[in-house]
Design a protein around this motif. Structure first.
Motif, PDB file in Angstrom:
ATOM      1  N   ASP A 134       0.799  -1.111   0.062  1.00  0.00           N
ATOM      2  CA  ASP A 134       0.089  -0.009  -0.176  1.00  0.00           C
ATOM      3  C   ASP A 134       0.954   1.306  -0.051  1.00  0.00           C
ATOM      4  OD1 ASP A 134      -1.714   2.221   1.168  1.00  0.00           O
ATOM      5  OD2 ASP A 134      -3.185   0.477   0.720  1.00  0.00           O
ATOM      6  N   ARG A 142      -0.275  -2.839   5.719  1.00  0.00           N
ATOM      7  CA  ARG A 142      -1.593  -2.675   5.391  1.00  0.00           C
ATOM      8  C   ARG A 142      -2.065  -4.023   4.467  1.00  0.00           C
ATOM      9  NH1 ARG A 142      -5.158   1.893   2.356  1.00  0.00           N
ATOM     10  NH2 ARG A 142      -7.283   1.404   3.271  1.00  0.00           N
ATOM     11  N   ASP A 143      -2.906  -4.587   4.686  1.00  0.00           N
ATOM     12  CA  ASP A 143      -3.579  -5.955   3.723  1.00  0.00           C
ATOM     13  C   ASP A 143      -4.438  -5.307   2.708  1.00  0.00           C
ATOM     14  OD1 ASP A 143      -3.513  -8.761   4.059  1.00  0.00           O
ATOM     15  OD2 ASP A 143      -5.816  -8.189   3.445  1.00  0.00           O
ATOM     16  N   THR A 186      -6.820  -6.564   1.406  1.00  0.00           N
ATOM     17  CA  THR A 186      -8.450  -6.458   1.656  1.00  0.00           C
ATOM     18  C   THR A 186      -8.906  -5.202   2.102  1.00  0.00           C
ATOM     19  OG1 THR A 186      -8.513  -8.908   2.132  1.00  0.00           O
ATOM     20  CG2 THR A 186     -10.287  -7.647   3.109  1.00  0.00           C
ATOM     21  N   ASN A 187      -8.055  -4.536   3.241  1.00  0.00           N
ATOM     22  CA  ASN A 187      -8.600  -3.334   3.829  1.00  0.00           C
ATOM     23  C   ASN A 187      -8.277  -2.243   2.716  1.00  0.00           C
ATOM     24  OD1 ASN A 187      -6.628  -4.604   6.124  1.00  0.00           O
ATOM     25  ND2 ASN A 187      -8.733  -3.976   6.709  1.00  0.00           N
ATOM     26  N   TYR A 188      -7.403  -2.206   1.990  1.00  0.00           N
ATOM     27  CA  TYR A 188      -7.398  -1.129   0.713  1.00  0.00           C
ATOM     28  C   TYR A 188      -8.520  -1.422  -0.157  1.00  0.00           C
ATOM     29  CZ  TYR A 188      -6.409  -0.130  -4.037  1.00  0.00           C
ATOM     30  OH  TYR A 188      -6.618   0.173  -5.396  1.00  0.00           O
ATOM     31  N   HIS A 214     -11.493  -2.624   0.318  1.00  0.00           N
ATOM     32  CA  HIS A 214     -12.797  -2.024   0.976  1.00  0.00           C
ATOM     33  C   HIS A 214     -12.834  -0.664   1.195  1.00  0.00           C
ATOM     34  CE1 HIS A 214     -15.122  -0.924   4.641  1.00  0.00           C
ATOM     35  NE2 HIS A 214     -16.026  -1.892   4.137  1.00  0.00           N
ATOM     36  N   ASP A 215     -11.962   0.074   1.573  1.00  0.00           N
ATOM     37  CA  ASP A 215     -11.637   1.636   1.414  1.00  0.00           C
ATOM     38  C   ASP A 215     -11.927   2.244   0.124  1.00  0.00           C
ATOM     39  OD1 ASP A 215     -11.429   1.038   4.266  1.00  0.00           O
ATOM     40  OD2 ASP A 215      -9.288   1.531   4.161  1.00  0.00           O
TER      41      ASP A 215
END
Length: 276
Positions: A157, A259-260, A262-264, A266-267
């Protein structure tokens, strides 16, 4: 964080990492100067006459080279710039490099030979390539087409890169260090397509192609021939599995995990940028 009242020059300051680095430095109330072709005064890697005006009273420089450190002539350009920067009074250089790009190591060496404090950041593929760069269009079209086969990549990220860069620009702790920066897990491009599909509720597919097919498609979209050759060669070599392993660079630099994806995903999906 060390006391730093002089200016930090952020090259590529309107790009993916540079914009974030500049914003973080501003948040820390540190003087920032943006280097970009649209800036005032402008900065252009291809025009050495634009370099000196931005280097006055600059203590540190975040070096981002365009189009890529692996391209022919990049090392000579980096060496010329760092020589001028040091002569102008710069005392710290932080270079964004590419992980697994052997050609980029000549540029890294030019920074190391500068005689001032340096830090090298070798980054893997950016998460944000799928939302802020050349893969946004394919995501919107529902098909990511690349000559990458089923190779796995530890996508990073750019917010993590920016955090490491600012730490290196503002602290002596990172002087003389080279950080390989990766995300926390390996993902194939098919995995990425599945992650974005889940986050958006749309069907995104990954289609592997040969380098020749990729080059032909790029030409059809108007990409200059010299860039096609360089990019195709770069993708073919870097996406050969050489980077299919994780490192602890983010944790070594920041004391936390990266940071994973998946979080990127989603956001990013919540911003609406992936809505056709």
């Amino acid at each position: 964080m060390t006391e730093n009242t002089k200016t930090t020059l952020v090259l590529g300051g309107t790009g993916k990492t540079g914009r974030r680095v500049a914003n973080l430095l501003t948040t820390h109330a540190l003087p920032v100067r943006i280097g970009s072709r649209t800036g005032q005064p402008p900065f252009d890697w291809a025009d050495q006459n634009t370099w000196a005006p931005l280097l006055h009273d600059v203590e540190a420089v975040y070096l981002v080279f365009y189009p890529d450190l692996a391209f022919p002539g990049a090392a000579e350009t980096i060496r010329a710039f760092t020589t001028l920067a040091v002569h102008s009074g710069t005392r710290r250089l932080v270079l964004l490099s590419g992980r697994g790009e052997e050609e980029a190591q000549a540029s890294e060496q030019a920074v190391k030979d500068s005689g001032v404090d340096w830090t090298i950041l070798r980054a893997s593929w950016f998460n944000q390539n799928f939302s802020e760069h050349f893969l946004l269009g394919p995501v919107l079209d529902g098909e990511i087409v690349l000559p990458a086969g089923d190779v796995a990549e530890p996508f990073i990220d750019v917010d993590d890169i920016a955090d490491v860069a600012v730490a290196a620009l503002t602290s002596d702790t990172h002087t003389g260090r080279t950080y390989d920066l990766t995300g926390p897990r390996l993902l194939t491009f098919a995995d990425v397509a599945a992650e974005i599909s889940k986050a958006t509720g749309r069907e995104i597919h990954y289609t592997p192609v040969t380098p020749a097919q990729y080059a032909a498609a790029a030409a059809a979209h108007g990409v200059p021939e010299e860039q096609i050759a360089a990019l195709t060669d770069l993708f073919t070599r870097v996406l050969d599995g050489r980077n299919a392993h994780l490192t602890d660079g983010v944790r070594r630099a920041l004391g936390r995990d990266p940071r994973d994806f998946t979080n990127y995903a989603h956001d990013t999906a919540t911003t609406g940028i992936w809505n056709p």
